[in-house]
Design a protein around this motif. Structure first.
Motif: not given
Length: 315
Positions: A57-68, A102-105, A90-91
């Motif tokens: 979750e932290k890794f994906v958050s970094n990809v999306f500029q720190g969003r939850p 705002i994005a889902t995988v 992933i949400k």
């Protein structure tokens, strides 16, 4: 010197050599033991625990500029002999309070060999992404969807391509990129163990709505990128030739090339500098007036529903 003293001196030299050999053997043994212990620890660290899910979750958050980010299902995360993860549902949220998606995988798998990561070799052993959706404003002015991106490996011909498809708004897109196939890169030379990497130069095709883009992409060691022998077309309008992109500094890009178009038989040699350090962006160079280029640029802007604001500064 007596024979006895000579023998004693020789014995001292032999003892010194034995001591050095013993020390080297001990150090080597300790290092090997540490490596084996480390590998064993890494091998057993894999799984799907809550702490590992948090790290994804932290890794994906970094990809999306720190969003939850919320991960519903961590299928597996590993560290040795392959490093990576297999994740489902992933949400990406706008913020922690309203939790608007705002994005889902749907699913993403990504793996690299441990030693490739350790030695920073850009080689992957597996990649798969499906059912990605981003709302307007997240990745552009339009909704952006990825149906699937995957490695299509033809074992018989020993070739592979990275393929993908999806939509930008209502417009479908798809791409195809040639990648190199490398077999048996692990220590034991295991048959059927493949990894993949982009070559320095590779052919590609990209289709967006009624626009078609194909050619060869060159990632040069000297620090520039080149679209070689490319062709961009839509309907009766076509631009072909070569384009070179290079960085002149932070947020400063130079584009030059030699082009031919369907609207004019004369060669066009653009040389433009894009300055992203200010708003609106500043473009400097010579004015390019060509029917086909104007049509293709405007058509692309219609498809992606985005028109960059810029100031023109003619040489």
């Amino acid at each position: 010197m007596s024979d006895e003293s000579y023998l004693l001196d020789n014995n001292k030299e032999v003892k010194k050599e034995k001591n050095w050999l013993a020390l080297i053997f001990k150090v080597t043994f300790i290092l090997l033991a540490c490596v084996l212990v480390g590998i064993t620890v890494l091998y057993n660290m894999g799984g799907s625990s809550a702490s590992l899910k948090d790290s994804v979750e932290k890794f994906v958050s970094n990809v999306f500029q720190g969003r939850p980010v919320e991960v519903e299902n961590l299928v597996y995360m590993g560290f040795f002999p392959k490093m990576g993860f297999d994740v489902e549902n992933i949400k990406v949220l706008s913020n922690q309070e309203d939790k608007h998606e705002i994005a889902t995988v749907g699913k993403v798998q990504f793996f690299m060999g441990f030693w490739d990561v350790a030695f920073r070799v850009p080689r992957i052993s597996g990649f798969y992404l499906s059912d990605f959706h981003a709302i307007k404003g997240t990745m552009g002015a339009q909704e952006f969807d990825i149906k699937k991106v995957f490695i299509d490996h033809d074992a018989e011909s020993k070739t592979a391509k990275l393929r993908g498809s999806g939509k930008i708004g209502i417009h479908p897109w798809n791409f195809e990129i040639h990648i190199d196939v490398l077999e048996a890169q692990d220590f034991w030379k295991t048959k059927g163990n493949f990894s993949y990497m982009l070559p320095m130069e590779f052919p590609f095709t990209l289709d967006i709505a009624d626009m078609h883009f194909e050619g060869n992409f060159l990632n040069h060691e000297s620090g520039y990128y080149k679209f070689k022998d490319f062709e961009l077309s839509s309907g009766n309008h076509k631009v072909s030739g070569n384009l070179v992109l290079s960085a002149l500094g932070k947020r400063l890009i130079k584009i030059k090339g030699d082009l031919q178009t369907s609207a004019d038989s004369a060669d066009i040699t653009p040389e433009l500098i894009f300055d992203y350090s200010q708003e609106p962006m500043k473009i400097s160079g010579e004015v390019i007036e060509n029917t086909s280029i104007d049509f293709l640029v405007n058509r692309l802007q219609e498809i992606i529903a985005y028109k960059a604001e810029y100031q023109w500064e003619e040489k």
